[in-house]
Design a protein around this motif. Structure first.
Motif, PDB file in Angstrom:
ATOM      1  N   UNK A  82      64.268  -1.897  21.534  1.00 47.70           N
ATOM      2  CA  UNK A  82      64.693  -3.297  21.623  1.00 47.70           C
ATOM      3  C   UNK A  82      65.198  -3.742  20.251  1.00 47.70           C
ATOM      4  N   UNK A  83      66.227  -4.579  20.254  1.00 50.92           N
ATOM      5  CA  UNK A  83      66.823  -5.043  19.000  1.00 50.92           C
ATOM      6  C   UNK A  83      65.821  -5.880  18.205  1.00 50.92           C
ATOM      7  N   UNK A  84      66.017  -5.877  16.899  1.00 50.49           N
ATOM      8  CA  UNK A  84      65.170  -6.657  16.007  1.00 50.49           C
ATOM      9  C   UNK A  84      65.836  -8.000  15.728  1.00 50.49           C
ATOM     10  N   UNK A  85      65.061  -8.991  15.391  1.00 52.35           N
ATOM     11  CA  UNK A  85      65.637 -10.319  15.122  1.00 52.35           C
ATOM     12  C   UNK A  85      66.427 -10.344  13.830  1.00 52.35           C
ATOM     13  N   UNK A  86      66.093  -9.476  12.881  1.00 54.92           N
ATOM     14  CA  UNK A  86      66.782  -9.508  11.594  1.00 54.92           C
ATOM     15  C   UNK A  86      68.149  -8.832  11.634  1.00 54.92           C
ATOM     16  N   UNK A  87      68.339  -7.888  12.553  1.00 57.20           N
ATOM     17  CA  UNK A  87      69.559  -7.094  12.657  1.00 57.20           C
ATOM     18  C   UNK A  87      69.859  -6.316  11.380  1.00 57.20           C
ATOM     19  N   UNK A  88      68.822  -5.976  10.626  1.00 54.86           N
ATOM     20  CA  UNK A  88      68.956  -5.109   9.453  1.00 54.86           C
ATOM     21  C   UNK A  88      68.234  -3.819   9.789  1.00 54.86           C
ATOM     22  N   UNK A  89      69.011  -2.780  10.054  1.00 55.29           N
ATOM     23  CA  UNK A  89      68.442  -1.513  10.498  1.00 55.29           C
ATOM     24  C   UNK A  89      68.677  -0.408   9.478  1.00 55.29           C
ATOM     25  N   UNK A  90      67.789   0.591   9.532  1.00 54.55           N
ATOM     26  CA  UNK A  90      67.911   1.775   8.686  1.00 54.55           C
ATOM     27  C   UNK A  90      67.601   3.003   9.522  1.00 54.55           C
ATOM     28  N   UNK A  91      68.265   4.110   9.181  1.00 58.91           N
ATOM     29  CA  UNK A  91      67.993   5.389   9.816  1.00 58.91           C
ATOM     30  C   UNK A  91      67.418   6.308   8.746  1.00 58.91           C
ATOM     31  N   UNK A  92      66.282   6.905   9.054  1.00 61.11           N
ATOM     32  CA  UNK A  92      65.642   7.847   8.141  1.00 61.11           C
ATOM     33  C   UNK A  92      65.604   9.215   8.801  1.00 61.11           C
ATOM     34  N   UNK A  93      66.048  10.227   8.056  1.00 57.94           N
ATOM     35  CA  UNK A  93      65.946  11.603   8.528  1.00 57.94           C
ATOM     36  C   UNK A  93      65.963  12.542   7.328  1.00 57.94           C
ATOM     37  N   UNK A  94      65.037  13.456   7.317  1.00 54.19           N
ATOM     38  CA  UNK A  94      64.961  14.496   6.274  1.00 54.19           C
ATOM     39  C   UNK A  94      65.186  13.931   4.878  1.00 54.19           C
ATOM     40  N   UNK A  95      64.394  12.973   4.475  1.00 53.76           N
ATOM     41  CA  UNK A  95      64.419  12.303   3.166  1.00 53.76           C
ATOM     42  C   UNK A  95      65.711  11.538   2.877  1.00 53.76           C
ATOM     43  N   UNK A  96      66.481  11.204   3.892  1.00 52.97           N
ATOM     44  CA  UNK A  96      67.660  10.346   3.721  1.00 52.97           C
ATOM     45  C   UNK A  96      67.338   8.979   4.311  1.00 52.97           C
ATOM     46  N   UNK A  97      67.852   7.935   3.681  1.00 48.25           N
ATOM     47  CA  UNK A  97      67.631   6.553   4.116  1.00 48.25           C
ATOM     48  C   UNK A  97      69.004   5.890   4.180  1.00 48.25           C
ATOM     49  N   UNK A  98      69.502   5.655   5.395  1.00 51.38           N
ATOM     50  CA  UNK A  98      70.858   5.157   5.598  1.00 51.38           C
ATOM     51  C   UNK A  98      70.808   3.771   6.223  1.00 51.38           C
ATOM     52  N   UNK A  99      71.559   2.838   5.654  1.00 50.87           N
ATOM     53  CA  UNK A  99      71.657   1.492   6.215  1.00 50.87           C
ATOM     54  C   UNK A  99      72.681   1.493   7.345  1.00 50.87           C
ATOM     55  N   UNK A 100      72.357   0.810   8.427  1.00 51.53           N
ATOM     56  CA  UNK A 100      73.270   0.707   9.563  1.00 51.53           C
ATOM     57  C   UNK A 100      74.050  -0.589   9.412  1.00 51.53           C
ATOM     58  N   UNK A 101      75.375  -0.495   9.201  1.00 45.85           N
ATOM     59  CA  UNK A 101      76.159  -1.719   9.004  1.00 45.85           C
ATOM     60  C   UNK A 101      76.153  -2.611  10.233  1.00 45.85           C
ATOM     61  N   UNK A 102      75.667  -3.802  10.078  1.00 53.22           N
ATOM     62  CA  UNK A 102      75.612  -4.855  11.108  1.00 53.22           C
ATOM     63  C   UNK A 102      75.105  -4.360  12.463  1.00 53.22           C
ATOM     64  N   UNK A 103      74.156  -3.440  12.440  1.00 43.79           N
ATOM     65  CA  UNK A 103      73.540  -2.981  13.684  1.00 43.79           C
ATOM     66  C   UNK A 103      74.462  -2.176  14.574  1.00 43.79           C
ATOM     67  N   UNK A 104      75.530  -1.599  14.028  1.00 49.52           N
ATOM     68  CA  UNK A 104      76.504  -0.845  14.818  1.00 49.52           C
ATOM     69  C   UNK A 104      76.071   0.613  14.923  1.00 49.52           C
TER      70      UNK A 104
END
Length: 117
Positions: A82-104
């Motif tokens: 379910x979507x978050x109210x902040x719409x600030x998301x991150x993807x973490x995998x194998x010690x990488x931390x990636x910001x998801x632009x505008x929840x896309x």
């Protein structure tokens, strides 16, 4: 009269606040993880989606885990959350931390992930 105005303003603010809340929506997110050297699919990689939950006015946030998945033999992963109210998301995998632009989550940079050595 002052009491009536105060009561009216209080009711009006409460009424408008009910309509300003965003309703959560279901997000389906899938993609592939590849090795950057040779482009082979990477299996057994845990992919985690987190959301930033604001804590205070200084823009600090608390990470809230939304979903995770592990890649299969073809490097494929799939998750639903379910979507978050902040719409600030991150993807973490194998010690990488990636910001998801505008929840896309459907943009190609989010559906094709690479492991760098």
């Amino acid at each position: 009269m002052k009491y009536f105005i105060f009561l009216f303003l209080f009711a009006f603010l409460g009424f408008t606040n009910c309509f300003n809340k965003k309703k959560p929506k279901k997000i389906l997110y899938s993609g592939h993880v590849y090795d950057s050297l040779g482009g082979a699919p990477s299996s057994g990689i845990r992919v985690l989606v987190t959301a930033c939950v604001p804590r205070d006015a200084r823009y600090y946030c608390t990470a809230n885990d939304l979903a995770s998945s592990t890649t299969d033999a073809n490097g494929f992963f799939k998750m639903e959350f379910m979507s978050a109210t902040s719409e600030k998301y991150f993807i973490d995998y194998k010690s990488k931390h990636v910001s998801v632009p505008s929840g896309d989550f459907n943009n190609s940079q989010m559906t094709t992930l690479y492991l760098y050595h």
